[in-house]
Design a protein around this motif. Structure first.
Motif, PDB file in Angstrom:
ATOM      1  N   ILE A 137     -22.930  -7.811 -51.489  1.00 36.63           N
ATOM      2  CA  ILE A 137     -21.970  -8.896 -51.715  1.00 36.63           C
ATOM      3  C   ILE A 137     -22.732 -10.136 -52.152  1.00 36.63           C
ATOM      4  CG2 ILE A 137     -20.182 -10.343 -50.648  1.00 36.63           C
ATOM      5  CD1 ILE A 137     -19.814  -8.084 -48.579  1.00 36.63           C
ATOM      6  N   ASN A 138     -22.332 -10.709 -53.276  1.00 34.74           N
ATOM      7  CA  ASN A 138     -22.953 -11.943 -53.745  1.00 34.74           C
ATOM      8  C   ASN A 138     -22.527 -13.107 -52.859  1.00 34.74           C
ATOM      9  OD1 ASN A 138     -24.119 -10.506 -55.739  1.00 34.74           O
ATOM     10  ND2 ASN A 138     -23.233 -11.656 -57.455  1.00 34.74           N
ATOM     11  N   VAL A 139     -23.473 -13.957 -52.534  1.00 34.36           N
ATOM     12  CA  VAL A 139     -23.194 -15.126 -51.699  1.00 34.36           C
ATOM     13  C   VAL A 139     -22.716 -16.260 -52.592  1.00 34.36           C
ATOM     14  CG1 VAL A 139     -24.172 -16.819 -50.113  1.00 34.36           C
ATOM     15  CG2 VAL A 139     -24.901 -14.418 -49.982  1.00 34.36           C
ATOM     16  N   ALA A 140     -21.418 -16.566 -52.496  1.00 36.10           N
ATOM     17  CA  ALA A 140     -20.839 -17.630 -53.320  1.00 36.10           C
ATOM     18  C   ALA A 140     -20.994 -18.992 -52.663  1.00 36.10           C
ATOM     19  CB  ALA A 140     -19.365 -17.336 -53.584  1.00 36.10           C
ATOM     20  N   SER A 141     -20.940 -19.034 -51.339  1.00 38.35           N
ATOM     21  CA  SER A 141     -21.094 -20.294 -50.603  1.00 38.35           C
ATOM     22  C   SER A 141     -22.183 -20.123 -49.553  1.00 38.35           C
ATOM     23  CB  SER A 141     -19.775 -20.698 -49.937  1.00 38.35           C
ATOM     24  OG  SER A 141     -19.302 -19.668 -49.103  1.00 38.35           O
ATOM     25  N   SER A 142     -22.946 -21.149 -49.316  1.00 37.54           N
ATOM     26  CA  SER A 142     -24.090 -21.068 -48.399  1.00 37.54           C
ATOM     27  C   SER A 142     -23.628 -20.763 -46.977  1.00 37.54           C
ATOM     28  CB  SER A 142     -24.876 -22.384 -48.422  1.00 37.54           C
ATOM     29  OG  SER A 142     -24.051 -23.458 -48.008  1.00 37.54           O
ATOM     30  N   GLN A 147     -30.509 -15.888 -49.698  1.00 37.38           N
ATOM     31  CA  GLN A 147     -29.647 -16.969 -50.167  1.00 37.38           C
ATOM     32  C   GLN A 147     -28.682 -16.531 -51.265  1.00 37.38           C
ATOM     33  OE1 GLN A 147     -29.500 -19.982 -48.771  1.00 37.38           O
ATOM     34  NE2 GLN A 147     -31.050 -19.313 -47.282  1.00 37.38           N
ATOM     35  N   THR A 148     -28.916 -15.354 -51.874  1.00 41.91           N
ATOM     36  CA  THR A 148     -28.085 -14.944 -53.014  1.00 41.91           C
ATOM     37  C   THR A 148     -27.165 -13.757 -52.733  1.00 41.91           C
ATOM     38  OG1 THR A 148     -29.842 -13.495 -53.852  1.00 41.91           O
ATOM     39  CG2 THR A 148     -29.817 -15.794 -54.635  1.00 41.91           C
ATOM     40  N   HIS A 149     -27.533 -12.887 -51.763  1.00 42.22           N
ATOM     41  CA  HIS A 149     -26.681 -11.710 -51.532  1.00 42.22           C
ATOM     42  C   HIS A 149     -26.843 -11.176 -50.121  1.00 42.22           C
ATOM     43  CE1 HIS A 149     -30.516  -9.809 -52.710  1.00 42.22           C
ATOM     44  NE2 HIS A 149     -30.135  -8.865 -51.859  1.00 42.22           N
TER      45      HIS A 149
END
Length: 411
Positions: free
Chosen positions: A71-76, A107-109
């Protein structure tokens, strides 16, 4: 599902070859966006309130090669939170971690690996303690339990080899608690290692015996308080027919009944389960959270309240007139010393457990350190108390012999 990248993708799923999902087979993929008013409270901690569903038209579980969901991390993600891979257990109407490995994230996924197909999600759990503190606490617990196990075995051997002590009801009750704690440590120490193996039957056995020995320890704590009350408050030389047999039936029988009910209800209640909500380490214990609360926290709560009442009655008796009437100063001092020792033992056997069982919400790190140190070394404290008791018995024997000889010479 292919290796080709997709621009601005939100989720990437890799299915193992053993699924045979290619060709004419249909693969259904969906993402469910949950509202903030969802019925399950735990859903509020789901990352982006989203579940990811995957199906190939048949039930899939126990895969050798795991399914990877990235899953891509859209929000921190807040530094105080930790991603945890879960799936929706429709039978228990709750989120579960069974069959899913620890989340790999940066931080990205976030990547989750599971051995079955269902609705997946990422639960954000609180990291109450730092990884360094968690590692230190783990070492303290295992080293302390190892020391306690050794000390408890020595205590039993001292009891067996000392004829005078074997006739004392109080010491027999202490030894019963000691045996319960030995069983607890014997099954707790390998629990994590067994959970990492593929032997489900062995894990079930360890989980069942761990639950039984924990309950037996709690019940014998309560019986310690009850015996202390009868010994000091009710009457000094009380006689109850088959007293120890009745205590043993309660001490070993009640836990057996509770465990039997759990097994009859569903033996799969025992198995692999995360150590806690913020820790992905698995142990062999109770998998059902409700059963765990009722049969562990509930039982200890009753024991805690009971021993607290016994403690209060002992203090009341100590401060009352019963203790000062027609007793010499030396006798009073000896009784005070003995009572203080027994009360300290009772506190060590009950109140410190309450630090963790009755902590609501966040438990600060110092409390966890106190809990781990004191309770993991519980067996050592019992050993020290037992040795001091043996020393007092040996010191009092010559004095009693001298008094007898003096009385004989006077006659």
């Amino acid at each position: 599902m292919s290796n080709a990248d997709v621009l601005n993708r939100a989720v990437r799923v890799q299915l193992p070859a053993e699924l045979h999902a290619g060709g004419k087979n249909t693969v259904v993929f969906c993402m469910i966006q949950l509202s903030n008013q969802t019925s399950m409270e735990v859903m509020g901690n789901l990352y982006e309130h989203r579940l990811i569903g995957i199906s190939v038209g048949r039930p899939v579980a126990g895969l050798q090669e795991r399914i990877n969901i990235t899953i891509n991390v859209a929000s921190s993600i807040n530094d105080t939170l930790k991603p945890k891979c879960v799936f929706l257990d429709t039978t228990a109407n709750n989120l579960s971690t069974k069959g899913c490995k620890d989340a790999e994230y940066n931080q990205t996924h976030i990547t989750c690996s599971c051995d079955h197909l269902t609705y997946f999600g990422v639960l954000l759990v609180s990291t109450d303690i730092s990884p360094k503190d968690a590692e230190i606490l783990s070492y303290i617990t295992y080293i302390g339990c190892g020391i306690s196990l050794f000390a408890l075995v020595i205590t039993v051997l001292l009891f067996i080899t000392n004829r005078k002590v074997r006739g004392d009801d109080s010491k027999k009750i202490h030894i019963s608690l000691t045996v319960a704690l030995i069983l607890l440590n014997v099954h707790f120490l390998p629990s994590q290692a067994v959970a990492r193996t593929s032997y489900n039957e062995l894990c079930l056995y360890v989980a069942l015996l761990l639950h039984y020995s924990l309950l037996a320890s709690f019940i014998w704590m309560a019986l310690e308080g009850f015996h202390l009350y009868l010994l000091l408050v009710k009457v000094f030389n009380i006689y109850v027919r088959r007293y120890l047999l009745k205590l043993s039936v309660v001490g070993w029988g009640v836990p057996a009944v509770i465990v039997a009910v759990v097994v009859i209800r569903d033996k799969n209640t025992y198995g692999r389960t995360p150590l806690d909500s913020s820790n992905d380490t698995e142990v062999c214990y109770i998998t059902d959270e409700k059963v765990k609360i009722v049969t562990t926290v509930g039982v200890f709560g009753l024991v805690f309240v009971f021993n607290l009442i016994m403690f209060g009655m002992l203090i009341k008796w100590f401060m009352g007139p019963h203790f000062s009437k027609e007793r010499r100063q030396a006798e009073r001092n000896a009784a005070k010393k003995k009572m203080f020792t027994l009360l300290v033992l009772m506190v060590l056997l009950g109140l410190t457990w309450g630090l963790i069982f009755f902590s609501l919400g966040y438990v600060n790190t110092p409390v966890l350190y106190i809990f781990c140190i004191v309770n993991s070394l519980q067996g050592l404290f019992i050993f020290i108390y037992f040795v001091l008791t043996l020393k007092n018995i040996k010191e009092s024997a010559p004095m009693q012999s001298t008094d007898s000889q003096t009385q004989s010479s006077k006659i």
